[in-house]
Design a protein around this motif. Structure first.
Motif, PDB file in Angstrom:
ATOM      1  N   PRO A  59       0.803  -1.231   0.000  1.00 45.31           N
ATOM      2  CA  PRO A  59       0.000   0.000   0.000  1.00 45.31           C
ATOM      3  C   PRO A  59       0.834   1.277   0.000  1.00 45.31           C
ATOM      4  CG  PRO A  59      -0.939  -1.601   1.522  1.00 45.31           C
ATOM      5  CD  PRO A  59       0.384  -2.164   1.077  1.00 45.31           C
ATOM      6  N   ASP A  60       1.946   1.279   0.725  1.00 44.93           N
ATOM      7  CA  ASP A  60       2.791   2.484   0.753  1.00 44.93           C
ATOM      8  C   ASP A  60       3.410   2.758  -0.614  1.00 44.93           C
ATOM      9  OD1 ASP A  60       2.468   1.648   3.573  1.00 44.93           O
ATOM     10  OD2 ASP A  60       3.827   3.314   3.985  1.00 44.93           O
ATOM     11  N   ALA A  61       3.731   1.687  -1.352  1.00 36.62           N
ATOM     12  CA  ALA A  61       4.265   1.868  -2.706  1.00 36.62           C
ATOM     13  C   ALA A  61       3.209   2.467  -3.624  1.00 36.62           C
ATOM     14  CB  ALA A  61       4.765   0.536  -3.258  1.00 36.62           C
ATOM     15  N   LEU A  62       1.976   2.007  -3.499  1.00 34.99           N
ATOM     16  CA  LEU A  62       0.889   2.574  -4.294  1.00 34.99           C
ATOM     17  C   LEU A  62       0.718   4.061  -3.997  1.00 34.99           C
ATOM     18  CD1 LEU A  62      -1.849  -0.201  -3.941  1.00 34.99           C
ATOM     19  CD2 LEU A  62      -0.395   0.245  -5.928  1.00 34.99           C
ATOM     20  N   ALA A  63       0.735   4.410  -2.727  1.00 34.01           N
ATOM     21  CA  ALA A  63       0.568   5.810  -2.342  1.00 34.01           C
ATOM     22  C   ALA A  63       1.699   6.671  -2.895  1.00 34.01           C
ATOM     23  CB  ALA A  63       0.500   5.922  -0.817  1.00 34.01           C
ATOM     24  N   ALA A  64       2.922   6.135  -2.878  1.00 39.06           N
ATOM     25  CA  ALA A  64       4.064   6.892  -3.388  1.00 39.06           C
ATOM     26  C   ALA A  64       3.928   7.164  -4.879  1.00 39.06           C
ATOM     27  CB  ALA A  64       5.358   6.133  -3.102  1.00 39.06           C
ATOM     28  N   VAL A  65       3.498   6.159  -5.649  1.00 41.99           N
ATOM     29  CA  VAL A  65       3.329   6.334  -7.095  1.00 41.99           C
ATOM     30  C   VAL A  65       2.235   7.358  -7.379  1.00 41.99           C
ATOM     31  CG1 VAL A  65       2.562   5.183  -9.206  1.00 41.99           C
ATOM     32  CG2 VAL A  65       4.226   4.060  -7.703  1.00 41.99           C
ATOM     33  N   ARG A  66       1.147   7.279  -6.656  1.00 45.34           N
ATOM     34  CA  ARG A  66       0.028   8.199  -6.895  1.00 45.34           C
ATOM     35  C   ARG A  66       0.380   9.638  -6.543  1.00 45.34           C
ATOM     36  NH1 ARG A  66      -3.633   3.775  -4.155  1.00 45.34           N
ATOM     37  NH2 ARG A  66      -4.396   2.642  -5.994  1.00 45.34           N
ATOM     38  N   ALA A  67       1.267   9.827  -5.563  1.00 45.22           N
ATOM     39  CA  ALA A  67       1.621  11.175  -5.117  1.00 45.22           C
ATOM     40  C   ALA A  67       2.846  11.739  -5.825  1.00 45.22           C
ATOM     41  CB  ALA A  67       1.867  11.172  -3.603  1.00 45.22           C
ATOM     42  N   ALA A  68       3.480  10.951  -6.694  1.00 51.81           N
ATOM     43  CA  ALA A  68       4.752  11.347  -7.293  1.00 51.81           C
ATOM     44  C   ALA A  68       4.593  12.438  -8.346  1.00 51.81           C
ATOM     45  CB  ALA A  68       5.426  10.129  -7.919  1.00 51.81           C
ATOM     46  N   ASP A  69       5.683  13.178  -8.545  1.00 51.80           N
ATOM     47  CA  ASP A  69       5.785  14.117  -9.658  1.00 51.80           C
ATOM     48  C   ASP A  69       6.448  13.454 -10.864  1.00 51.80           C
ATOM     49  OD1 ASP A  69       4.774  16.453  -8.211  1.00 51.80           O
ATOM     50  OD2 ASP A  69       6.639  16.328  -7.081  1.00 51.80           O
ATOM     51  N   VAL A  70       7.311  12.468 -10.593  1.00 53.61           N
ATOM     52  CA  VAL A  70       7.983  11.748 -11.667  1.00 53.61           C
ATOM     53  C   VAL A  70       8.181  10.304 -11.224  1.00 53.61           C
ATOM     54  CG1 VAL A  70      10.270  12.479 -10.827  1.00 53.61           C
ATOM     55  CG2 VAL A  70      10.020  11.646 -13.174  1.00 53.61           C
ATOM     56  N   THR A  87      -1.481   7.598 -12.447  1.00 50.56           N
ATOM     57  CA  THR A  87      -0.773   8.675 -11.760  1.00 50.56           C
ATOM     58  C   THR A  87      -0.626   9.921 -12.637  1.00 50.56           C
ATOM     59  OG1 THR A  87       1.261   9.279 -10.577  1.00 50.56           O
ATOM     60  CG2 THR A  87       1.508   7.824 -12.480  1.00 50.56           C
ATOM     61  N   ALA A  88      -0.648  11.070 -11.976  1.00 50.59           N
ATOM     62  CA  ALA A  88      -0.426  12.330 -12.693  1.00 50.59           C
ATOM     63  C   ALA A  88       1.058  12.611 -12.890  1.00 50.59           C
ATOM     64  CB  ALA A  88      -1.069  13.482 -11.915  1.00 50.59           C
ATOM     65  N   ALA A  89       1.919  11.758 -12.348  1.00 44.06           N
ATOM     66  CA  ALA A  89       3.369  11.943 -12.479  1.00 44.06           C
ATOM     67  C   ALA A  89       3.819  11.798 -13.924  1.00 44.06           C
ATOM     68  CB  ALA A  89       4.101  10.919 -11.616  1.00 44.06           C
ATOM     69  N   LYS A  90       4.934  12.434 -14.245  1.00 42.58           N
ATOM     70  CA  LYS A  90       5.576  12.181 -15.532  1.00 42.58           C
ATOM     71  C   LYS A  90       6.281  10.833 -15.451  1.00 42.58           C
ATOM     72  CE  LYS A  90       6.053  16.883 -17.143  1.00 42.58           C
ATOM     73  NZ  LYS A  90       6.948  17.978 -17.552  1.00 42.58           N
ATOM     74  N   ARG A  91       6.059  10.019 -16.459  1.00 42.24           N
ATOM     75  CA  ARG A  91       6.629   8.670 -16.487  1.00 42.24           C
ATOM     76  C   ARG A  91       7.797   8.659 -17.466  1.00 42.24           C
ATOM     77  NH1 ARG A  91       0.493   7.404 -16.129  1.00 42.24           N
ATOM     78  NH2 ARG A  91       0.602   8.969 -17.758  1.00 42.24           N
ATOM     79  N   ILE A  92       8.948   8.295 -16.948  1.00 45.25           N
ATOM     80  CA  ILE A  92      10.179   8.307 -17.739  1.00 45.25           C
ATOM     81  C   ILE A  92      10.775   6.910 -17.759  1.00 45.25           C
ATOM     82  CG2 ILE A  92      12.511   9.258 -17.959  1.00 45.25           C
ATOM     83  CD1 ILE A  92      11.522  11.736 -16.467  1.00 45.25           C
ATOM     84  N   VAL A  93      11.111   6.433 -18.947  1.00 41.68           N
ATOM     85  CA  VAL A  93      11.791   5.153 -19.110  1.00 41.68           C
ATOM     86  C   VAL A  93      13.258   5.428 -19.414  1.00 41.68           C
ATOM     87  CG1 VAL A  93      12.002   3.083 -20.537  1.00 41.68           C
ATOM     88  CG2 VAL A  93       9.735   3.915 -19.870  1.00 41.68           C
ATOM     89  N   VAL A  94      14.143   4.808 -18.629  1.00 42.85           N
ATOM     90  CA  VAL A  94      15.587   4.914 -18.869  1.00 42.85           C
ATOM     91  C   VAL A  94      16.065   3.572 -19.408  1.00 42.85           C
ATOM     92  CG1 VAL A  94      17.847   5.410 -17.880  1.00 42.85           C
ATOM     93  CG2 VAL A  94      15.808   6.559 -16.964  1.00 42.85           C
ATOM     94  N   LEU A  95      16.564   3.585 -20.633  1.00 41.99           N
ATOM     95  CA  LEU A  95      16.966   2.343 -21.284  1.00 41.99           C
ATOM     96  C   LEU A  95      18.361   1.905 -20.848  1.00 41.99           C
ATOM     97  CD1 LEU A  95      15.666   2.872 -24.929  1.00 41.99           C
ATOM     98  CD2 LEU A  95      14.694   1.394 -23.151  1.00 41.99           C
ATOM     99  N   ASN A  96      18.599   0.607 -20.932  1.00 46.99           N
ATOM    100  CA  ASN A  96      19.910   0.061 -20.625  1.00 46.99           C
ATOM    101  C   ASN A  96      20.924   0.495 -21.679  1.00 46.99           C
ATOM    102  OD1 ASN A  96      18.805  -1.293 -18.431  1.00 46.99           O
ATOM    103  ND2 ASN A  96      18.396  -3.147 -19.612  1.00 46.99           N
ATOM    104  N   LEU A  97      22.180   0.473 -21.287  1.00 52.62           N
ATOM    105  CA  LEU A  97      23.248   0.848 -22.204  1.00 52.62           C
ATOM    106  C   LEU A  97      23.590  -0.285 -23.169  1.00 52.62           C
ATOM    107  CD1 LEU A  97      25.517   2.630 -19.574  1.00 52.62           C
ATOM    108  CD2 LEU A  97      24.057   3.718 -21.286  1.00 52.62           C
ATOM    109  N   VAL A  98      23.454  -1.524 -22.694  1.00 53.21           N
ATOM    110  CA  VAL A  98      23.738  -2.706 -23.523  1.00 53.21           C
ATOM    111  C   VAL A  98      22.705  -3.773 -23.205  1.00 53.21           C
ATOM    112  CG1 VAL A  98      26.222  -2.274 -23.703  1.00 53.21           C
ATOM    113  CG2 VAL A  98      25.334  -3.626 -21.784  1.00 53.21           C
ATOM    114  N   PRO A  99      22.444  -4.690 -24.151  1.00 50.41           N
ATOM    115  CA  PRO A  99      21.557  -5.814 -23.832  1.00 50.41           C
ATOM    116  C   PRO A  99      22.180  -6.678 -22.738  1.00 50.41           C
ATOM    117  CG  PRO A  99      21.899  -5.615 -26.207  1.00 50.41           C
ATOM    118  CD  PRO A  99      22.899  -4.724 -25.556  1.00 50.41           C
ATOM    119  N   GLN A 100      21.332  -7.325 -21.955  1.00 51.52           N
ATOM    120  CA  GLN A 100      21.816  -8.201 -20.900  1.00 51.52           C
ATOM    121  C   GLN A 100      21.993  -9.600 -21.444  1.00 51.52           C
ATOM    122  OE1 GLN A 100      19.588  -8.080 -17.255  1.00 51.52           O
ATOM    123  NE2 GLN A 100      20.309 -10.084 -16.597  1.00 51.52           N
ATOM    124  N   PRO A 101      23.183 -10.190 -21.288  1.00 51.46           N
ATOM    125  CA  PRO A 101      23.389 -11.561 -21.771  1.00 51.46           C
ATOM    126  C   PRO A 101      22.334 -12.498 -21.210  1.00 51.46           C
ATOM    127  CG  PRO A 101      25.475 -10.586 -21.086  1.00 51.46           C
ATOM    128  CD  PRO A 101      24.400  -9.620 -20.665  1.00 51.46           C
TER     129      PRO A 101
END
Length: 318
Positions: free
Chosen positions: A181-192, A220-234
């Motif tokens: 539940p605390d994780a849900l609350a954090a996501v809902r209240a986030a800016d990013v 969520t009203a937060a901005k959602r950002i995806v950060v991609l990996n630098l290389v594929p994982q073996p």
């Protein structure tokens, strides 16, 4: 205004995003996967039936302040030798002990957060351990045959091609996981909210397979950002292009919209393809130099923080 940031993931990838976010804000919450079944974490999970502590420990260390430096060093210390303690990190044992004493994983993590002078908060994705299973191609003579692989380590190291993953409560196939539940609350209240970098199928995507957490990420009203990996994982994402990572993300969470995708320019051979894949998610693509100097596999926290600051001003896709 202080930016409220949430980073979702596990292991070294989550450590990278947390190291960058703490250069931007002290209001950081790490939401950590709890499906690890290997190494010290796997041993403690099997022997005690507790949440695997390793990724939680790493997130605490990433957010620890100077006031807890000695304790942080101790938490990260790993026993050598050949006895029963060999390979265990001290922090894993402390977390396991506190889990038995207090019972509540959130209370345990908050208590350790005070001990380590953590700037922000570390939370489990779910308060019970989870199991991952995957549909994998290429493990049989018939290369089109699909085999089901179970367990985080097995999925992460498979020589086959992972097609799709599922998540369920430990030892209870078909039982959907319940979000903290605390994780849900954090996501809902986030800016990013940050997804990635990290092991795509075993650290990033699992958050989208917890029904309540999935809905919180969609709504969520937060901005959602995806950060991609630098290389594929073996093993896990061997041969994956940057755009394939986004396609797999969409396959697992077709309703999720994304505001920005951050990738290292030197890691992207076909920028137009990546921009098109990001555009399907509604995202703008930022091709910045975010790899650490002299390393093709590790993000530079300062450079990633600068890219995140840019992304926080990005709306819509191009």
């Amino acid at each position: 205004m202080t930016v409220r940031a949430v980073a979702l993931g596990g292991g070294r990838g989550l450590h990278a995003s947390l190291a960058a976010l703490r250069l931007i804000t002290d209001e950081v919450t790490a939401v950590v996967t709890v499906a690890d079944d290997g190494g010290s974490s796997g041993r403690l999970r099997r022997e005690l039936g507790l949440l695997p502590p390793g990724d939680l420990r790493k997130a605490l260390a990433a957010l620890a302040g100077d006031g807890g430096s000695l304790w942080t060093t101790l938490f990260e210390h790993r026993f050598g030798g050949t006895g029963a303690l060999a390979g265990h990190a001290v922090g894993n044992l402390v977390l396991a002990g506190l889990l038995e004493v207090l019972g509540d994983p959130v209370a345990v993590l908050d208590e350790v957060g005070r001990l380590l002078d953590v700037h922000g908060r570390v939370l489990p994705m779910c308060t019970e351990p989870l199991d991952i299973e995957a549909d994998v191609l290429g493990l049989d003579e018939d290369r089109t045959a699909v085999r089901r692989i179970r367990g985080q380590v097995a999925v992460a190291t498979t020589p086959g091609q992972v097609q799709r993953i599922r998540l369920h409560a430990a030892g209870a196939p078909g039982t959907l996981p319940k979000a903290c539940p605390d994780a849900l609350a954090a996501v809902r209240a986030a800016d990013v909210v940050l997804l990635g970098p990290g092991s795509w199928f075993t650290s990033v995507l699992p958050h989208l397979l917890v029904p309540e957490l999935h809905e919180a990420l969609v709504d969520t009203a937060a901005k959602r950002i995806v950060v991609l990996n630098l290389v594929p994982q073996p093993g896990e994402t061997e041969g994956f292009s940057p755009e394939r990572h986004l396609q797999v993300l969409r396959e697992h969470a077709p309703r999720l919209r994304v505001d920005a995708v951050i990738a290292d320019g030197d890691s992207v051979s076909t920028p137009d393809r990546l921009r098109r894949a990001a555009g399907v998610l509604g995202a703008t693509t930022l091709l910045d130099r975010v790899a650490a100097s002299g390393s093709s596999e590790r993000h530079d926290p300062v450079a990633l923080a600068d890219s995140l600051r840019r992304a926080l001003g990005v709306v819509g896709g191009t």
